[in-house]
Structures are given as structure tokens and as C-alpha cells.
Scaffold this active site. Structure first.
Site, PDB file in Angstrom:
ATOM      1  N   PRO A  89       0.818  -1.223   0.000  1.00  0.00           N
ATOM      2  CA  PRO A  89       0.000   0.000   0.000  1.00  0.00           C
ATOM      3  C   PRO A  89       0.850   1.270   0.000  1.00  0.00           C
ATOM      4  CG  PRO A  89      -0.377  -1.306   2.013  1.00  0.00           C
ATOM      5  CD  PRO A  89       0.649  -2.018   1.205  1.00  0.00           C
ATOM      6  N   ARG A 154      -3.256  -9.019 -20.507  1.00  0.00           N
ATOM      7  CA  ARG A 154      -4.179  -8.670 -21.590  1.00  0.00           C
ATOM      8  C   ARG A 154      -3.624  -7.600 -22.523  1.00  0.00           C
ATOM      9  NH1 ARG A 154      -7.428  -4.639 -21.018  1.00  0.00           N
ATOM     10  NH2 ARG A 154      -9.335  -5.472 -21.907  1.00  0.00           N
ATOM     11  N   ASP A 169     -10.352  -0.646 -25.439  1.00  0.00           N
ATOM     12  CA  ASP A 169     -11.197  -0.613 -24.246  1.00  0.00           C
ATOM     13  C   ASP A 169     -11.061   0.676 -23.442  1.00  0.00           C
ATOM     14  OD1 ASP A 169      -9.105  -3.076 -22.594  1.00  0.00           O
ATOM     15  OD2 ASP A 169      -8.786  -0.949 -22.925  1.00  0.00           O
TER      16      ASP A 169
HETATM   17  N1  4GX Z   1      -1.719  -2.905  -3.061  1.00  0.00           N
HETATM   18  N2  4GX Z   1      -1.177  -5.198   0.995  1.00  0.00           N
HETATM   19  C1  4GX Z   1       1.049  -6.238   1.227  1.00  0.00           C
HETATM   20  C2  4GX Z   1       2.020  -6.557   3.450  1.00  0.00           C
HETATM   21  C3  4GX Z   1       3.105  -5.610   3.062  1.00  0.00           C
HETATM   22  C4  4GX Z   1       3.158  -4.300   3.535  1.00  0.00           C
HETATM   23  C5  4GX Z   1       4.218  -3.493   3.158  1.00  0.00           C
HETATM   24  C6  4GX Z   1       5.034  -5.275   1.828  1.00  0.00           C
HETATM   25  C7  4GX Z   1       5.160  -3.987   2.315  1.00  0.00           C
HETATM   26  C8  4GX Z   1      -1.609  -3.909  -1.118  1.00  0.00           C
HETATM   27  C9  4GX Z   1      -2.263  -2.918  -1.869  1.00  0.00           C
HETATM   28  C10 4GX Z   1      -1.897  -4.254   0.280  1.00  0.00           C
HETATM   29  C11 4GX Z   1      -1.390  -5.305   2.436  1.00  0.00           C
HETATM   30  C12 4GX Z   1      -0.252  -6.168   0.439  1.00  0.00           C
HETATM   31  C13 4GX Z   1      -0.078  -5.363   3.171  1.00  0.00           C
HETATM   32  N3  4GX Z   1       4.039  -6.075   2.212  1.00  0.00           N
HETATM   33  N4  4GX Z   1      -0.686  -4.445  -1.910  1.00  0.00           N
HETATM   34  N5  4GX Z   1       0.796  -6.416   2.653  1.00  0.00           N
HETATM   35  N6  4GX Z   1      -3.258  -2.119  -1.455  1.00  0.00           N
HETATM   36  O1  4GX Z   1      -2.784  -3.657   0.838  1.00  0.00           O
HETATM   37  O2  4GX Z   1      -0.742  -3.825  -3.097  1.00  0.00           O
END
Ligand code: 4GX
Length: 251
Positions: A89, A154, A169
Site C-alpha cells: 500500500p 491482456r 477498451d
Molecule cells: N496494493 N497489501 C502487502 C504486506 C506488506 C506491507 C508493506 C510489503 C510492504 C496492497 C495494496 C496491500 C497489504 C499487500 C499489506 N508487504 N498491496 N501487505 N493495497 O494492501 O498492493
């Protein structure tokens, strides 16, 4: 042809989403290649520990650097130029343009974190970019990695039939799609727009373009700032804006 190597603690999560339908066929035809790797297989010892408590205290667990870095180095061995992406995130928000750029790489490595995240030194040592699929929190990076594989695949030539090619699209020109209709002509008293059965392809094209612009203006006006609009599109938009004054919320 593009190759994805996915590093995860839960490889089983990927099975059906990446085997059904369009992606399954693309894999069968070797248009895309997906390899799954369990990060735990790169952790030493009888317990194969992949996480530990955070320095500085506080709750939760952090993924240890050694298994992750070993896994990344393992998949990079045969292709050292592979692009390493961490799902998080804290990453750059994914966009259509970003997806098209990713589709240019021959080899992507998608790292799926769990828990509170990964040790900061993994980022410094081996991560090329960090991507977020949206401003909400998932339980892990797996679903985000699947979103990337789906959206990037895609864009690869041959994965979609040319009937619905990716350049046709939503978002390819920065606008939302026009409304679609199929049989029957009359569904519960709701008729399809006459123009669509007029046989006048120029008029149909104009109608669809106008409806694309209308929807984008009503639902995602922010997209219009960056959309590729012709002089005629701008006139259409001005028209819609003036109409909007008298019938707000009709569409
Ligand atoms: N878009 N998450 C990853 C654990 C984490 C946190 C920090 C690495 C660094 C998310 C998103 C997402 C939740 C995946 C926390 N790993 N990933 N996870 N939104 O929310 O990609």
C-alpha cells in the site's frame, strides 16, 4: 511472451484465477509464463521461519530479509535484468499507463508480502519498484499480484482476440466505455437506442463517442483532464455540460 515469477507464502491462492479463461488459454499457448515460488522454501532450518517481531517493539510481525532476498536472487539468476516489484500500500498507485509500461518487460518478479510488511533492507537491496493497486489494505500481496498479472497479460499481443483488443477498451484513450446492448431488442419494456440498429456506422460511432464522454463527465470528471479529446469531442463535452444544467442525474 512475458514471464512472471511470483514469490509468496501461499502459492495455492493463485491456482484457479490464473488457470481459467483468458489467462489459462494464454498460458497453454505460451503467450505468458507464470512460475510460483514458496518463500518458505528459501528459509533455513527445521521450522523454516519467514517472519519475526519488529525491532522497536509494537505488535505484528515483519518478514525476515534472508529468505526473501534468497528467493529473489534465485529467480533472477537466469535473467539478471528481471524487474522486481513489491506489492504494497506504500507503492505508486497502479494506472493504465503503468500497466502498459510493465507489459514492455520480458520478465517481472512479483513479491507478495504478508503481515505488517517486509524488512526495509529488502527494498534497498533488491526491489526495483513498489506498486499499490489501491488505497485500501489487503491481507497480503497475492491478490494485488494477480491483478497485475491479469492487467499486464491482456496487453500482450495475442492474449485477447482482435475482436476486443486492449487498445479498444476503457482507459486506452482515457475515457470510460459507452453502454453496450445485445438481444433482445426490448427487455421489460426497455428498448435499445434506435441508432444501434440504423446500420449507419458513422452515426453509431458518433453516438458511442458521445456516450463515452457523457459517462466520463458524469462519473469520472477527473479523467477528462488527461483524456485524448479531439476538437469535436470538446464540442460534445460543452454540449453535455449545457444539457446537464437542465437534467442533472438522469443518466
Ligand atoms: N496494493 N497489501 C502487502 C504486506 C506488506 C506491507 C508493506 C510489503 C510492504 C496492497 C495494496 C496491500 C497489504 C499487500 C499489506 N508487504 N498491496 N501487505 N493495497 O494492501 O498492493
Amino acid at each position: 511472451m512475458i514471464r512472471f515469477d511470483v514469490l509468496t507464502l501461499f502459492p495455492g491462492m493463485f491456482n484457479s484465477p490464473l488457470s481459467e479463461s483468458v489467462l489459462g488459454k494464454a498460458r497453454d499457448k505460451k503467450q505468458i509464463e507464470i512460475a510460483l515460488h514458496n518463500i518458505r522454501d528459501f528459509a533455513p532450518g527445521r521450522h523454516r521461519v519467514v517472519d519475526d517481531t519488529p525491532y522497536g517493539g509494537g505488535g505484528g510481525m515483519v518478514m525476515k530479509p534472508e529468505p526473501l532476498v534468497r528467493a529473489i536472487e534465485f529467480v533472477k539468476k537466469p535473467s539478471p535484468s528481471a524487474r522486481v516489484i513489491l506489492m504494497s500500500p506504500q507503492g505508486v498507485l497502479l494506472s493504465a499507463g503503468h500497466v502498459r509500461r510493465l507489459a514492455q518487460y520480458p520478465h517481472l518478479v512479483l513479491v507478495c508480502g504478508r503481515y505488517e510488511g517486509v524488512d526495509e533492507r529488502v527494498r534497498l537491496e533488491v526491489v526495483d519498484e513498489e506498486i499499490s493497486i489501491g488505497d485500501y489494505v489487503l491481507t497480503g500481496g497475492e491478490l494485488a499480484a494477480m491483478v497485475i498479472i491479469d492487467a499486464v497479460s491482456r496487453q500482450i499481443r495475442g492474449v485477447l482476440g482482435h475482436e476486443n483488443a486492449a487498445h479498444e477498451d476503457s482507459f486506452s484513450d482515457g475515457l470510460l466505455e459507452y453502454p453496450h446492448y445485445t438481444k433482445p431488442r426490448n427487455f421489460r419494456g426497455l428498448r435499445i437506442p434506435e441508432v444501434l440498429i440504423s446500420g449507419n456506422h458513422r452515426e453509431i460511432k458518433r453516438w458511442r463517442r458521445k456516450e463515452s464522454i457523457r459517462r466520463t463527465w458524469l462519473r469520472r470528471p477527473d479523467l477528462l483532464e488527461r483524456a485524448a479529446l479531439s476538437d469535436e469531442d470538446c464540442k460534445t463535452l460543452d454540449e453535455l455540460k449545457r444539457e446537464g444544467e437542465s437534467c442533472r442525474g438522469v443518466v
